[in-house]
Enzyme design. Sequence first.
Site, PDB file in Angstrom:
ATOM      1  N   THR A 128       4.133  -1.609   3.656  1.00 61.39           N
ATOM      2  CA  THR A 128       3.258  -2.180   5.233  1.00 61.39           C
ATOM      3  C   THR A 128       4.088  -3.421   5.850  1.00 61.39           C
ATOM      4  O   THR A 128       4.094  -4.270   4.917  1.00 61.39           O
ATOM      5  CB  THR A 128       2.018  -2.623   5.803  1.00 61.39           C
ATOM      6  OG1 THR A 128       1.260  -2.927   6.073  1.00 61.39           O
ATOM      7  CG2 THR A 128       1.430  -3.206   4.109  1.00 61.39           C
ATOM      8  N   ASP A 129       3.723  -3.340   7.257  1.00 57.83           N
ATOM      9  CA  ASP A 129       4.507  -4.905   8.278  1.00 57.83           C
ATOM     10  C   ASP A 129       3.738  -5.754   8.171  1.00 57.83           C
ATOM     11  O   ASP A 129       4.240  -7.043   8.281  1.00 57.83           O
ATOM     12  CB  ASP A 129       4.884  -4.150   9.292  1.00 57.83           C
ATOM     13  CG  ASP A 129       3.532  -3.949  10.361  1.00 57.83           C
ATOM     14  OD1 ASP A 129       3.082  -4.224   9.897  1.00 57.83           O
ATOM     15  OD2 ASP A 129       2.971  -3.179  11.781  1.00 57.83           O
ATOM     16  N   GLU A 130       2.118  -4.979   7.400  1.00 54.69           N
ATOM     17  CA  GLU A 130       1.263  -6.694   7.150  1.00 54.69           C
ATOM     18  C   GLU A 130       1.981  -7.156   5.989  1.00 54.69           C
ATOM     19  O   GLU A 130       0.959  -8.990   6.151  1.00 54.69           O
ATOM     20  CB  GLU A 130      -0.146  -5.800   6.895  1.00 54.69           C
ATOM     21  CG  GLU A 130      -1.003  -4.689   8.340  1.00 54.69           C
ATOM     22  CD  GLU A 130      -2.382  -4.655   7.745  1.00 54.69           C
ATOM     23  OE1 GLU A 130      -2.901  -5.547   7.374  1.00 54.69           O
ATOM     24  OE2 GLU A 130      -2.355  -3.955   8.653  1.00 54.69           O
ATOM     25  N   TYR A 155      -6.498  -6.748   1.360  1.00 60.44           N
ATOM     26  CA  TYR A 155      -5.271  -5.274   1.935  1.00 60.44           C
ATOM     27  C   TYR A 155      -3.620  -5.518   1.814  1.00 60.44           C
ATOM     28  O   TYR A 155      -3.157  -5.048   0.414  1.00 60.44           O
ATOM     29  CB  TYR A 155      -5.435  -4.429   2.828  1.00 60.44           C
ATOM     30  CG  TYR A 155      -4.662  -4.046   3.370  1.00 60.44           C
ATOM     31  CD1 TYR A 155      -4.317  -2.459   2.329  1.00 60.44           C
ATOM     32  CD2 TYR A 155      -3.672  -3.483   3.870  1.00 60.44           C
ATOM     33  CE1 TYR A 155      -2.978  -1.396   2.853  1.00 60.44           C
ATOM     34  CE2 TYR A 155      -3.140  -2.533   5.010  1.00 60.44           C
ATOM     35  CZ  TYR A 155      -2.791  -1.368   3.812  1.00 60.44           C
ATOM     36  OH  TYR A 155      -1.539  -0.763   3.921  1.00 60.44           O
ATOM     37  N   LYS A 159      -1.107  -4.871  -1.277  1.00 60.66           N
ATOM     38  CA  LYS A 159       0.904  -4.415  -0.999  1.00 60.66           C
ATOM     39  C   LYS A 159       1.913  -5.289  -1.425  1.00 60.66           C
ATOM     40  O   LYS A 159       2.672  -4.810  -1.538  1.00 60.66           O
ATOM     41  CB  LYS A 159       0.344  -3.523   1.130  1.00 60.66           C
ATOM     42  CG  LYS A 159      -0.454  -2.915   0.825  1.00 60.66           C
ATOM     43  CD  LYS A 159      -0.422  -1.254   1.009  1.00 60.66           C
ATOM     44  CE  LYS A 159       1.207  -0.784   0.847  1.00 60.66           C
ATOM     45  NZ  LYS A 159       1.237   0.890  -0.155  1.00 60.66           N
TER      46      LYS A 159
HETATM   47  P1  NAD Z   1      -5.077   7.159   3.091  1.00 65.95           P
HETATM   48  O1  NAD Z   1      -6.096   6.062   3.032  1.00 65.95           O
HETATM   49  O2  NAD Z   1      -5.245   7.902   4.342  1.00 65.95           O
HETATM   50  O3  NAD Z   1      -4.893   7.906   2.508  1.00 65.95           O
HETATM   51  C1  NAD Z   1      -4.706   6.764   1.140  1.00 65.95           C
HETATM   52  C2  NAD Z   1      -4.537   8.882   0.232  1.00 65.95           C
HETATM   53  O4  NAD Z   1      -4.024   7.912  -1.519  1.00 65.95           O
HETATM   54  C3  NAD Z   1      -5.780   9.620   0.008  1.00 65.95           C
HETATM   55  O5  NAD Z   1      -5.253  10.802  -0.065  1.00 65.95           O
HETATM   56  C4  NAD Z   1      -6.573   8.700  -0.986  1.00 65.95           C
HETATM   57  O6  NAD Z   1      -7.259  10.089  -1.548  1.00 65.95           O
HETATM   58  C5  NAD Z   1      -5.325   8.343  -2.055  1.00 65.95           C
HETATM   59  N1  NAD Z   1      -6.034   7.934  -3.577  1.00 65.95           N
HETATM   60  C6  NAD Z   1      -5.963   7.084  -3.026  1.00 65.95           C
HETATM   61  N2  NAD Z   1      -6.292   6.049  -4.187  1.00 65.95           N
HETATM   62  C7  NAD Z   1      -5.605   6.992  -4.836  1.00 65.95           C
HETATM   63  C8  NAD Z   1      -5.684   6.358  -6.921  1.00 65.95           C
HETATM   64  N3  NAD Z   1      -5.526   5.936  -7.535  1.00 65.95           N
HETATM   65  N4  NAD Z   1      -4.804   7.737  -7.501  1.00 65.95           N
HETATM   66  C9  NAD Z   1      -4.232   8.643  -6.354  1.00 65.95           C
HETATM   67  N5  NAD Z   1      -5.116   8.902  -5.347  1.00 65.95           N
HETATM   68  C10 NAD Z   1      -4.744   7.584  -4.239  1.00 65.95           C
HETATM   69  O7  NAD Z   1      -3.207   5.986   3.522  1.00 65.95           O
HETATM   70  P2  NAD Z   1      -2.700   6.126   4.666  1.00 65.95           P
HETATM   71  O8  NAD Z   1      -2.915   5.848   5.930  1.00 65.95           O
HETATM   72  O9  NAD Z   1      -2.119   7.664   5.097  1.00 65.95           O
HETATM   73  O10 NAD Z   1      -1.373   5.165   4.515  1.00 65.95           O
HETATM   74  C11 NAD Z   1      -0.887   6.072   3.000  1.00 65.95           C
HETATM   75  C12 NAD Z   1       0.707   4.613   2.668  1.00 65.95           C
HETATM   76  O11 NAD Z   1       0.657   4.448   3.918  1.00 65.95           O
HETATM   77  C13 NAD Z   1      -0.495   3.470   2.396  1.00 65.95           C
HETATM   78  O12 NAD Z   1       0.157   2.822   0.893  1.00 65.95           O
HETATM   79  C14 NAD Z   1      -0.386   2.668   3.283  1.00 65.95           C
HETATM   80  O13 NAD Z   1      -0.610   1.147   2.421  1.00 65.95           O
HETATM   81  C15 NAD Z   1       0.441   2.782   3.831  1.00 65.95           C
HETATM   82  N6  NAD Z   1       0.708   2.234   5.354  1.00 65.95           N
HETATM   83  C16 NAD Z   1       0.409   2.662   6.040  1.00 65.95           C
HETATM   84  C17 NAD Z   1       0.176   2.693   7.755  1.00 65.95           C
HETATM   85  C18 NAD Z   1      -1.078   3.560   8.687  1.00 65.95           C
HETATM   86  O14 NAD Z   1      -0.176   2.563   9.394  1.00 65.95           O
HETATM   87  N7  NAD Z   1      -1.927   3.760   8.202  1.00 65.95           N
HETATM   88  C19 NAD Z   1       1.609   1.431   8.329  1.00 65.95           C
HETATM   89  C20 NAD Z   1       1.665   1.045   6.739  1.00 65.95           C
HETATM   90  C21 NAD Z   1       2.371   1.392   5.557  1.00 65.95           C
HETATM   91  O1  DAU Z   2       0.328  -2.590  10.745  1.00 65.84           O
HETATM   92  C1  DAU Z   2       0.333  -1.392   9.267  1.00 65.84           C
HETATM   93  C2  DAU Z   2      -0.700  -1.456   8.532  1.00 65.84           C
HETATM   94  O2  DAU Z   2      -1.882  -0.506   9.743  1.00 65.84           O
HETATM   95  C3  DAU Z   2      -1.537  -0.481   7.465  1.00 65.84           C
HETATM   96  O3  DAU Z   2      -0.516  -0.924   6.220  1.00 65.84           O
HETATM   97  C4  DAU Z   2      -2.913   0.146   7.366  1.00 65.84           C
HETATM   98  O4  DAU Z   2      -2.934   0.858   5.934  1.00 65.84           O
HETATM   99  C5  DAU Z   2      -3.499   0.585   8.889  1.00 65.84           C
HETATM  100  O5  DAU Z   2      -4.584   0.341   8.397  1.00 65.84           O
HETATM  101  C6  DAU Z   2      -3.091  -0.736   9.531  1.00 65.84           C
HETATM  102  O6  DAU Z   2      -3.976  -1.838  10.127  1.00 65.84           O
HETATM  103  P1  DAU Z   2      -4.830  -2.246  10.633  1.00 65.84           P
HETATM  104  O7  DAU Z   2      -5.707  -2.871  10.407  1.00 65.84           O
HETATM  105  O8  DAU Z   2      -3.477  -2.676  12.241  1.00 65.84           O
HETATM  106  O9  DAU Z   2      -5.379  -0.983  11.201  1.00 65.84           O
HETATM  107  P2  DAU Z   2      -7.113  -0.549  12.127  1.00 65.84           P
HETATM  108  O10 DAU Z   2      -6.477   0.501  12.371  1.00 65.84           O
HETATM  109  O11 DAU Z   2      -7.659  -0.659  10.972  1.00 65.84           O
HETATM  110  O12 DAU Z   2      -7.292  -1.825  13.642  1.00 65.84           O
HETATM  111  C7  DAU Z   2      -6.206  -1.396  14.279  1.00 65.84           C
HETATM  112  C8  DAU Z   2      -6.505  -2.872  14.927  1.00 65.84           C
HETATM  113  O13 DAU Z   2      -7.576  -2.757  15.918  1.00 65.84           O
HETATM  114  C9  DAU Z   2      -6.563  -3.769  14.334  1.00 65.84           C
HETATM  115  O14 DAU Z   2      -6.304  -5.054  16.049  1.00 65.84           O
HETATM  116  C10 DAU Z   2      -7.976  -4.035  14.728  1.00 65.84           C
HETATM  117  C11 DAU Z   2      -8.581  -3.102  15.759  1.00 65.84           C
HETATM  118  N1  DAU Z   2      -9.706  -3.035  15.796  1.00 65.84           N
HETATM  119  C12 DAU Z   2     -10.031  -1.688  14.824  1.00 65.84           C
HETATM  120  C13 DAU Z   2     -10.942  -0.837  14.614  1.00 65.84           C
HETATM  121  C14 DAU Z   2     -11.686   0.437  13.716  1.00 65.84           C
HETATM  122  C15 DAU Z   2     -10.621  -2.621  16.994  1.00 65.84           C
HETATM  123  O15 DAU Z   2     -10.754  -3.317  17.939  1.00 65.84           O
HETATM  124  N2  DAU Z   2     -11.877  -2.364  16.926  1.00 65.84           N
HETATM  125  C16 DAU Z   2     -11.827  -1.247  15.622  1.00 65.84           C
HETATM  126  O16 DAU Z   2     -13.282  -0.607  15.803  1.00 65.84           O
END
Ligand code: NAD
Ligand code: DAU
Length: 339
Positions: A128-130, A155, A159
């Site tokens: 992630t960019d975080e 989190y 990562k």
């Molecule tokens: P998600 O929470 O929707 O899905 C996570 C999946 O991993 C689920 O299917 C869960 O069952 C599985 N999992 C969790 N723990 C496990 C374990 N111990 N063993 C096997 N499986 C397990 O997550 P997402 O939003 O799809 O993110 C996927 C990946 O992308 C993560 O690595 C996250 O850090 C990265 N990422 C997410 C975002 C975003 O915007 N959501 C952005 C950049 C990177």
């Molecule tokens: O940048 C990549 C990351 O993006 C991933 O690594 C994470 O897995 C993914 O969850 C996401 O993280 P954020 O914390 O940015 O996403 P989230 O959807 O939780 O929140 C997006 C923005 O919205 C953040 O600034 C918090 C805000 N927010 C979130 C929720 C759930 C609100 O204002 N209200 C809300 O109810």
Amino acid sequence: MADEFRPEHIIVTGGAGFIGSNFVHWVVDHQPGVHVTVLDALTYAGNRENLAGIPEDRMTFVHGDICDAALLDEIVPGADAIVHFAAESHNDNSIADPTPFVRTNVEGTYQLLEAARKHGVRFHHISTDEVYGDLALDDPARFTEETPYRPSSPYSSTKASSDMLARAWFRTYGVPVTISNCSNNYGPRQHIEKFIPRQITNILCGIRPKLYGDGLNVRDWIHTEDHSSAVWAILTRGVPGETYLIGADGERNNIDVLRAILERMGKGADDFDWVRDRPGHDRRYAIDSTKLRRELGWQPAHTDFAEGLDDTIAWYRDNEDWWRPAKEAVEARYAAQGQ
Ligand code: NAD
Ligand code: DAU
């Protein structure tokens, strides 16, 4: 660009989650010769239904934990690559209880890297960019592959730890590792704890959307299908040992995103509640993806955010059975946190 790597069998961890399942569908649709083994523990964020419709001869589903070294010894031999999405992924959950984040994101990545080393398998680590922390709103800078690590939340620090393990396994053991750090994804099948689906499903349920802090925090949105095509480009054409940032020039502040949702769903611009801010809330993320575009020739296809949002809203309208069972508990948990 490295010689093209042509895997025939990949293991996708976390393939029943949001981005992982979109990646599995993308591979099945775009790479006809590739078999996918999904390894997923089906935590609260995983859903077997996310893989519905995939032909049995294209995918094997293994219900298991990435921390289970004995299971990895059974399934990793014979695969060409591990594409590692599995994680605990939600910042707010990590603040409430970091324990599963350390276990899955750090220990789980360690076990997978060890399995890749033992069985001679390529490894692509999804990050992630975080890990780079945040930028000021008035800073013209964006994150690049050279930006120092400065994670803020439990989190993002787990990562960042997993990225460091992946880098060390390349340098010390020569495991062919690539890493990608992507910005915020949106699209179908995203868990309703996350910002965009939470607000869409709130409106569908007659609940007012909830905005943290002053609503000016900026996220750099990318459609999850563009994340999938970028991961494939890096897996097959990326150079082992290298990191690639994935982003689609989608910077938007939260209040603008929320108002775009409200407008599309027939609500007024102020039909939402301001709620308690997230502790340590990162201000702004922004990705410079020049390296990925120049070196690997990748480009995003979903450049119209309004269209992507319309499709996403339509998906949640059409798939209430998918999200409804989790809604009450998710909102109760947020309410207990004042959010
Ligand atoms: P998600 O929470 O929707 O899905 C996570 C999946 O991993 C689920 O299917 C869960 O069952 C599985 N999992 C969790 N723990 C496990 C374990 N111990 N063993 C096997 N499986 C397990 O997550 P997402 O939003 O799809 O993110 C996927 C990946 O992308 C993560 O690595 C996250 O850090 C990265 N990422 C997410 C975002 C975003 O915007 N959501 C952005 C950049 C990177
Ligand atoms: O940048 C990549 C990351 O993006 C991933 O690594 C994470 O897995 C993914 O969850 C996401 O993280 P954020 O914390 O940015 O996403 P989230 O959807 O939780 O929140 C997006 C923005 O919205 C953040 O600034 C918090 C805000 N927010 C979130 C929720 C759930 C609100 O204002 N209200 C809300 O109810």
